[in-house]
Write a protein that holds these residues in place. Structure first.
Motif, PDB file in Angstrom:
ATOM      1  N   LEU A 282     -59.756  52.973   4.031  1.00  0.00           N
ATOM      2  CA  LEU A 282     -60.187  54.359   4.234  1.00  0.00           C
ATOM      3  C   LEU A 282     -61.704  54.464   4.128  1.00  0.00           C
ATOM      4  CD1 LEU A 282     -57.475  56.405   2.288  1.00  0.00           C
ATOM      5  CD2 LEU A 282     -57.706  56.092   4.747  1.00  0.00           C
ATOM      6  N   TYR A 283     -62.291  53.672   3.229  1.00  0.00           N
ATOM      7  CA  TYR A 283     -63.761  53.626   3.159  1.00  0.00           C
ATOM      8  C   TYR A 283     -64.351  53.115   4.476  1.00  0.00           C
ATOM      9  CZ  TYR A 283     -68.050  50.932   2.631  1.00  0.00           C
ATOM     10  OH  TYR A 283     -69.276  50.371   2.858  1.00  0.00           O
ATOM     11  N   VAL A 284     -63.752  52.045   5.021  1.00  0.00           N
ATOM     12  CA  VAL A 284     -64.247  51.487   6.290  1.00  0.00           C
ATOM     13  C   VAL A 284     -64.103  52.516   7.411  1.00  0.00           C
ATOM     14  CG1 VAL A 284     -63.903  49.684   8.018  1.00  0.00           C
ATOM     15  CG2 VAL A 284     -63.793  49.110   5.592  1.00  0.00           C
ATOM     16  N   LEU A 285     -62.958  53.201   7.459  1.00  0.00           N
ATOM     17  CA  LEU A 285     -62.728  54.209   8.504  1.00  0.00           C
ATOM     18  C   LEU A 285     -63.742  55.338   8.384  1.00  0.00           C
ATOM     19  CD1 LEU A 285     -60.975  55.156  10.848  1.00  0.00           C
ATOM     20  CD2 LEU A 285     -59.468  56.260   9.192  1.00  0.00           C
ATOM     21  N   GLN A 426     -64.575  50.656  -2.084  1.00  0.00           N
ATOM     22  CA  GLN A 426     -63.456  51.582  -1.963  1.00  0.00           C
ATOM     23  C   GLN A 426     -63.928  53.023  -2.109  1.00  0.00           C
ATOM     24  OE1 GLN A 426     -60.681  50.359  -5.014  1.00  0.00           O
ATOM     25  NE2 GLN A 426     -60.881  48.206  -4.478  1.00  0.00           N
ATOM     26  N   ASP A 427     -65.237  53.231  -1.972  1.00  0.00           N
ATOM     27  CA  ASP A 427     -65.851  54.513  -2.296  1.00  0.00           C
ATOM     28  C   ASP A 427     -65.803  55.465  -1.107  1.00  0.00           C
ATOM     29  OD1 ASP A 427     -67.216  56.420  -3.728  1.00  0.00           O
ATOM     30  OD2 ASP A 427     -69.196  55.638  -3.223  1.00  0.00           O
ATOM     31  N   PHE A 428     -64.620  55.964  -0.794  1.00  0.00           N
ATOM     32  CA  PHE A 428     -64.508  56.955   0.269  1.00  0.00           C
ATOM     33  C   PHE A 428     -64.412  58.350  -0.355  1.00  0.00           C
ATOM     34  CE2 PHE A 428     -60.133  56.468  -0.934  1.00  0.00           C
ATOM     35  CZ  PHE A 428     -59.543  57.696  -0.677  1.00  0.00           C
ATOM     36  N   SER A 429     -64.758  59.377   0.432  1.00  0.00           N
ATOM     37  CA  SER A 429     -64.701  60.763  -0.040  1.00  0.00           C
ATOM     38  C   SER A 429     -63.505  61.460   0.605  1.00  0.00           C
ATOM     39  CB  SER A 429     -65.989  61.504   0.325  1.00  0.00           C
ATOM     40  OG  SER A 429     -67.098  60.935  -0.343  1.00  0.00           O
ATOM     41  N   PRO A 430     -62.529  61.905  -0.169  1.00  0.00           N
ATOM     42  CA  PRO A 430     -61.335  62.546   0.408  1.00  0.00           C
ATOM     43  C   PRO A 430     -61.658  63.739   1.291  1.00  0.00           C
ATOM     44  CG  PRO A 430     -60.983  62.038  -1.920  1.00  0.00           C
ATOM     45  CD  PRO A 430     -62.419  61.760  -1.631  1.00  0.00           C
ATOM     46  N   MET A 431     -62.744  64.485   0.967  1.00  0.00           N
ATOM     47  CA  MET A 431     -63.015  65.707   1.732  1.00  0.00           C
ATOM     48  C   MET A 431     -63.386  65.410   3.186  1.00  0.00           C
ATOM     49  SD  MET A 431     -66.723  67.086   0.521  1.00  0.00           S
ATOM     50  CE  MET A 431     -68.234  66.142   0.767  1.00  0.00           C
ATOM     51  N   PHE A 432     -63.838  64.195   3.486  1.00  0.00           N
ATOM     52  CA  PHE A 432     -64.196  63.869   4.864  1.00  0.00           C
ATOM     53  C   PHE A 432     -62.957  63.754   5.758  1.00  0.00           C
ATOM     54  CE2 PHE A 432     -68.202  62.735   2.909  1.00  0.00           C
ATOM     55  CZ  PHE A 432     -69.095  63.211   3.836  1.00  0.00           C
ATOM     56  N   PHE A 433     -61.780  63.572   5.147  1.00  0.00           N
ATOM     57  CA  PHE A 433     -60.546  63.544   5.927  1.00  0.00           C
ATOM     58  C   PHE A 433     -59.848  64.901   5.895  1.00  0.00           C
ATOM     59  CE2 PHE A 433     -61.307  59.152   4.659  1.00  0.00           C
ATOM     60  CZ  PHE A 433     -61.195  58.506   5.880  1.00  0.00           C
ATOM     61  N   GLY A 434     -60.426  65.859   5.196  1.00  0.00           N
ATOM     62  CA  GLY A 434     -59.839  67.190   5.131  1.00  0.00           C
ATOM     63  C   GLY A 434     -60.545  68.200   6.001  1.00  0.00           C
ATOM     64  N   GLN A 435     -61.490  67.724   6.831  1.00  0.00           N
ATOM     65  CA  GLN A 435     -62.332  68.665   7.583  1.00  0.00           C
ATOM     66  C   GLN A 435     -62.796  68.036   8.887  1.00  0.00           C
ATOM     67  OE1 GLN A 435     -63.305  71.806   6.228  1.00  0.00           O
ATOM     68  NE2 GLN A 435     -64.022  72.191   8.304  1.00  0.00           N
ATOM     69  N   ASP A 436     -62.643  68.767   9.994  1.00  0.00           N
ATOM     70  CA  ASP A 436     -63.261  68.341  11.250  1.00  0.00           C
ATOM     71  C   ASP A 436     -64.775  68.552  11.153  1.00  0.00           C
ATOM     72  OD1 ASP A 436     -61.009  67.511  12.707  1.00  0.00           O
ATOM     73  OD2 ASP A 436     -60.499  69.588  13.185  1.00  0.00           O
ATOM     74  N   GLN A 437     -65.545  67.736  11.877  1.00  0.00           N
ATOM     75  CA  GLN A 437     -67.013  67.840  11.869  1.00  0.00           C
ATOM     76  C   GLN A 437     -67.535  67.841  10.425  1.00  0.00           C
ATOM     77  OE1 GLN A 437     -68.768  67.671  14.605  1.00  0.00           O
ATOM     78  NE2 GLN A 437     -67.053  67.864  16.040  1.00  0.00           N
ATOM     79  N   SER A 438     -67.048  66.899   9.640  1.00  0.00           N
ATOM     80  CA  SER A 438     -67.327  66.918   8.201  1.00  0.00           C
ATOM     81  C   SER A 438     -68.820  66.813   7.890  1.00  0.00           C
ATOM     82  CB  SER A 438     -66.570  65.784   7.510  1.00  0.00           C
ATOM     83  OG  SER A 438     -66.883  64.536   8.104  1.00  0.00           O
ATOM     84  N   PHE A 439     -69.554  65.993   8.656  1.00  0.00           N
ATOM     85  CA  PHE A 439     -70.983  65.843   8.367  1.00  0.00           C
ATOM     86  C   PHE A 439     -71.728  67.148   8.612  1.00  0.00           C
ATOM     87  CE2 PHE A 439     -75.357  64.762   9.556  1.00  0.00           C
ATOM     88  CZ  PHE A 439     -75.733  64.009   8.455  1.00  0.00           C
ATOM     89  N   HIS A 440     -71.456  67.800   9.736  1.00  0.00           N
ATOM     90  CA  HIS A 440     -72.151  69.049  10.039  1.00  0.00           C
ATOM     91  C   HIS A 440     -71.725  70.161   9.075  1.00  0.00           C
ATOM     92  CE1 HIS A 440     -73.780  67.140  13.514  1.00  0.00           C
ATOM     93  NE2 HIS A 440     -72.639  67.092  14.184  1.00  0.00           N
ATOM     94  N   GLU A 441     -70.447  70.165   8.687  1.00  0.00           N
ATOM     95  CA  GLU A 441     -69.990  71.161   7.714  1.00  0.00           C
ATOM     96  C   GLU A 441     -70.664  70.937   6.356  1.00  0.00           C
ATOM     97  OE1 GLU A 441     -68.163  73.796   7.932  1.00  0.00           O
ATOM     98  OE2 GLU A 441     -67.496  73.637  10.017  1.00  0.00           O
TER      99      GLU A 441
END
Length: 720
Positions: A282-285, A426-441
Motif C-alpha cells: 500500500l505504501y508503494v501504491l 510501510q509508511d502509507f497514509s490511510p486518508m490518501f485512499f479515502g479521497q479522490d484528488q488527495s494531494f490537491h484536497e
C-alpha cells in the motif's frame, strides 16, 4: 585435559540404529569423517551418505558450512544429496499420482538447502517441475507443491528468471485467471509472476499483457488475505515496471473500477489486521500514485503557452471578477494591463508577470494546478482568503500565490514525491485512499491552515519563513498520526494551533534539556549509573524475549522469517528459520546457537557485509539505517550473523542489548531518550518536596565563624 579447539563433541544418529557419540576433528576431511561413521554402523559405500543437521531445516553439511557444528550438535546420517535428488526426481516420473505427490512433499522440504538445490538443478529438476506445472493434470496439491518447490529453487539465484519460457509464463497466468482454482495454487502463481515481473522486463511485459487488471481486482476482493496480498504484490510490480504514461493509464482505470474505495473499506478498515507485506505494498501504491505528479512538479510555466496564460487569468478573475463581471470593460489596453498587474500583486505574485514566479522547479506547474483546484473546488474560501488579505495593511497581508508555491513544495517534500520507493517502508497514509484528488484536497486544507496560522502569529512579510516552519511542523505532526480521513486530518491539524505548537516545543525542550541548575545537574550525574544499569537490564530482557527478522534480498522483500533470542543465562544467542504466520518459537526449538564468548564485534549501518553487497543507491538508504551484524569466530575464520531490524526502535533495542552484552557503551538515540526520561522522572520525584521553591545556581554561602563561642542554652530554666 581439554580437547583441541578444532575438535567438537557431537552425536550422530540414524534410523533404527544406536546413536554414536564422537569427537569430530574439524581439520579432518569430511569424507574421512563419513567413512568412520559408516564403518561404526558397518555400512559400505560411505560416498552414498551425507551428514545433516538433525533439527531445523535439516541442511546438508559441507566443507563450507561444517564450521557451524558446535559442541553438543546433533547430526543425522542420510542419503547423499546427489542420490536423494536423483531418487526424488525419479519419483516425479511415477505413473502413480500418490507417488508424485510424495516425491514433491520431500522435494519442497529439502529445496531450501543450497547443496540439495544445486543437485536438483544440475539434473534438470527445474525442467521436470516446469513440465508438471505446464501439464496441469492435477490442479490441487500436486500443482501447489510443484509451484512451491519451483519457487524455492529459483530463490537461490542459481538460475535467472529470464530463462523461463513464454509458454511457461502463460500457463502460470492461466492458473491466475481461472475462476475455480485451489486456494493454495493462486497465491503461489501470483508470487511467481511477481518475481518474474520484478526480475525480467521482457517477461514482465508478457505478464502485463496476459493478466487483466480486472482479474487482479477480483483477487483483491476475495476474503483470502494471502491471495489479496499476493495480488497486490503483482499489481505494484506491474506498476513499477510500467512507463509513466502506462502507469497513469493503469491507475486511472483502477480508480474508475473503484479500487481506491475497496482498499479503503475492504483492506485498511477490514476486521483482519493489516499484515506487514500488505502495508508495504500500500505504501508503494501510494508512492506510485503521488509519483504521477512529478512531471508537473518538474515542469516550469511556459510564458508562451496560451493555455497557461488563460489559467492565470482565470485565477485572477475568480478572485476579483465574481459572477463573470469584467471590471476592465471599457478600459484602454494599457489601463487594463495595469489593472491586471495590480490584481496579480494582490494575489501574492512577486512579479507583475505571474509566469516568472512559477519558473521555479520544483514545484513548477504543480503549484498552478493546486491554486486552480482551490479556486474551483472551494471558491468561497478562495475569495475570502484573497479579499481578506487584500484589505489588510501591506506588511500584514498573507501572499496567496507565494504561499501556494512554497506550500506545494513543502507538501512534495513531506510526501516524498519524486523519490524512489523504499524496499521495506510501510509508511502509507490511510486518508490518501479515502479521497479522490488527495494531494490537491490536502493542499486546500493546508492553504487555509497557513492563513489561520498567519493570523495567529500576527505575521508580517518578514516573518514568511517562520510561518512556513510552523506550518511544516503542523502538517508533519498531523501526518505522523496517520488520520484515517481528510476530515479527521482537517480537525486535528486545525486543533494544532500556533500556541499549541509553542507549547509542544517547550515541552520537548524541557524534556530533552531539563533544568541547567548546577545542583540538579550534579544530582542527575549521581543518578545516571543506576538508571543506565536499569536500561541495560531492560535491553537484555528484550534480547531474551527475542524477535522475528525478515530475510531481505537485493531484489525485493522476502516472505521468509527467522527468529533470534538470547538464552536466559546470557551466554548463547539462539536462532533459526520460522514459518510465516506461526508464533515465536521456543528457545529449545531453535536449531542454531552462537556463544557470546565467540563474538568479536558489533557492526552497524554501512559497515555490515550484507549492506555493502547491495550497493549505495538511494533505495538502500533505509537498509543502512536498520542493518547490523555480529562478527564472530567460526573455527579459525571470521563469520557474520546479519540482521535487518523490522523498525528503528527494534534496531536501537537490539544494538543496545548486544553492546551491553559485549560490555560496550549503549550509544543509541533510544538509550539517550530513555535515560533522559528516567532522569527527568527520578529528578522530579526527588525534588517533589521542593516544588515552587527556587533552586539557586550556587549553594548559599556559609556564614563566618562567630567571634566567640560564649553562648549556650540553659535547659534548667523553666519558661514562664
Amino acid at each position: 585435559m581439554a580437547p583441541p579447539r578444532n575438535v567438537v563433541k557431537i552425536a550422530v544418529q540414524m534410523r533404527d540404529a544406536i546413536p554414536q557419540l564422537i569427537q569430530l576433528d574439524q581439520a579432518k576431511p569430511l569424507a574421512a569423517v563419513l567413512k568412520e561413521v559408516c564403518d561404526a554402523w558397518s555400512l559400505t559405500h560411505s560416498e552414498h551418505y551425507a551428514l545433516q543437521f538433525a533439527d531445523g531445516h535439516r541442511r546438508y553439511i559441507t566443507e563450507n558450512n561444517r564450521v557451524e557444528i558446535k559442541n553438543g550438535s546433533i547430526l543425522c546420517l542420510s542419503t547423499a544429496p546427489d542420490l536423494e535428488a536423483e531418487q526424488l526426481l525419479g519419483g516425479l516420473q511415477s505413473s502413480s499420482r500418490e507417488g508424485r505427490r510424495e516425491a514433491l512433499r520431500h522435494l519442497v522440504l529439502l529445496a531450501s538447502d543450497m547443496t540439495f538445490a544445486q543437485e536438483v538443478i544440475r539434473r534438470d529438476g527445474l525442467q521436470r517441475l516446469g513440465m508438471i506445472i505446464e501439464d496441469g493434470e492435477d490442479l490441487g496439491e500436486v500443482l501447489a507443491l510443484g509451484l512451491r518447490t519451483f519457487l524455492e529453487l529459483m530463490e537461490h539465484g542459481v538460475v535467472s528468471w529470464e530463462t523461463l519460457t513464454i509458454t511457461f509464463i502463460r500457463k502460470v497466468v492461466c492458473y491466475v485467471n481461472m475462476n475455480l482454482m485451489d486456494a493454495s495454487v493462486q497465491p503461489l502463481a501470483l508470487r511467481l509472476l511477481e518475481s518474474v515481473t520484478l526480475s525480467s522486463p521482457a517477461l514482465g511485459q508478457v505478464v502485463k499483457s496476459e493478466v487483466p487488471l480486472d482479474r487482479l481486482l477480483v483477487h483483491l476482493q476475495v476474503m483470502n488475505q494471502q491471495l489479496q496480498t499476493k495480488a497486490m504484490a503483482l499489481l505494484t510490480a506491474l506498476l513499477q515496471g510500467a512507463s509513466h504514461a502506462e502507469r497513469k493509464h493503469m491507475l486511472d482505470y483502477l480508480w474508475q473500477r473503484n479500487l481506491r474505495q475497496f482498499i479503503y473499506k475492504g483492506i485498511i478498515h477490514s476486521a483482519m489486521p493489516l499484515g506487514d507485506e500488505m502495508a508495504h505494498h500500500l505504501y508503494v501504491l501510494q508512492a506510485l500514485t503521488l509519483g504521477l505528479l512529478e512531471p508537473r512538479m518538474r515542469t516550469p510555466v511556459d510564458p508562451y503557452s496560451q493555455e497557461q496564460r488563460d489559467q492565470l487569468q482565470a485565477l485572477r478573475q475568480a478572485a476579483f471578477e465574481p459572477e463573470g463581471e469584467s471590471l476592465g470593460t471599457g478600459l484602454s489596453a494599457d489601463r487594463h494591463r495595469s489593472l491586471c498587474a495590480r490584481e496579480f500583486r494582490k494575489l501574492g505574485f512577486s512579479n507583475s508577470n505571474p509566469a516568472q514566479d512559477l519558473e521555479r522547479v520544483p514545484p513548477g506547474l504543480l503549484a498552478l494546478d493546486n491554486m486552480l483546484y482551490f479556486s474551483r473546488q472551494a471558491p468561497s474560501a478562495y475569495s475570502r482568503f484573497v479579499l481578506e488579505n487584500s484589505s489588510r495593511e501591506d506588511k500584514h497581508e498573507c501572499p496567496f500565490a507565494r504561499s501556494s508555491i512554497q506550500l506545494t513544495l513543502l507538501l512534495c517534500e513531506l510526501l516524498h514525491i519524486g523519490e524512489p520507493c523504499s524496499e521495506t517502508a510501510q509508511d502509507f497514509s490511510p486518508m490518501f485512499f479515502g479521497q479522490d484528488q488527495s494531494f490537491h484536497e490536502l493542499f486546500c486544507v493546508a492553504i487555509q491552515l497557513l492563513n489561520k496560522t498567519w493570523k495567529e502569529m500576527r505575521a508580517t512579510q518578514e516573518d514568511f519563513d517562520k510561518v512556513m516552519q510552523v506550518v511544516r511542523e503542523q502538517l508533519a505532526r498531523t501526518l505522523a498520526l496517520k488520520p484515517t480521513s481528510l476530515e479527521l486530518f482537517r480537525t486535528k491539524v486545525n486543533a494544532l494551533t500556533y500556541g499549541e505548537v509553542l507549547r509542544l516545543r517547550q515541552t520537548e525542550r524541557l524534556h530533552l534539556e531539563g533544568t541547567l541548575a548546577p545542583p540538579i545537574l550534579e544530582l542527575r550525574e549521581k543518578l545516571k549509573p543506576e538508571l543506565l544499569s536499569l536500561i541495560r537490564q531492560q535491553r537484555l530482557l528484550r534480547l531474551c524475549e527475542g524477535a522475528l527478522f525478515h530475510k531481505i534480498s537485493s531484489r525485493r522483500r522476502q516472505d521468509k522469517l527467522w527468529f533470534c533470542c538470547l538464552s536466559p543465562n546470557h551466554k548463547v544467542l539462539q536462532y533459526g528459520d520460522v514459518e510465516e504466520g506461526t508464533g515465536p518459537p521456543t528457545p529449545e526449538s531453535l536449531p542454531e546457537q552462537l556463544p557470546v564468548a565467540d563474538i568479536r564485534v558489533l557492526l552497524m549501518g554501512k559497515d555490515c557485509p550484507h549492506v555493502r553487497e547491495k550497493g549505495s543507491g538511494k533505495q538502500n538508504k533505509d537498509l543502512y539505517e536498520l542493518a547490523f551484524s555480529i562478527s564472530y569466530d567460526r573455527g579459525e575464520e571470521e563469520a557474520y550473523l546479519n540482521f535487518i531490524a523490522p523498525s528503528k526502535r527494534d534496531f536501537y533495542l537490539w544494538t543496545d542489548g548486544l553492546s551491553a552484552l559485549l560490555g560496550s557503551p549503549m550509544g543509541s538515540e533510544q538509550t539517550r531518550l530513555d535515560l533522559e526520561q528516567l532522569l527527568t522522572m527520578e529528578t522530579k520525584l526527588r525534588l517533589l518536596e521542593l516544588e515552587n521553591v527556587p533552586i539557586p545556581d550556587q549553594p548559599p554561602p556559609v556564614p563566618p565563624t562567630p567571634t566567640n563561642f560564649n553562648f549556650c542554652y540553659d535547659c534548667t530554666i523553666a519558661e514562664p
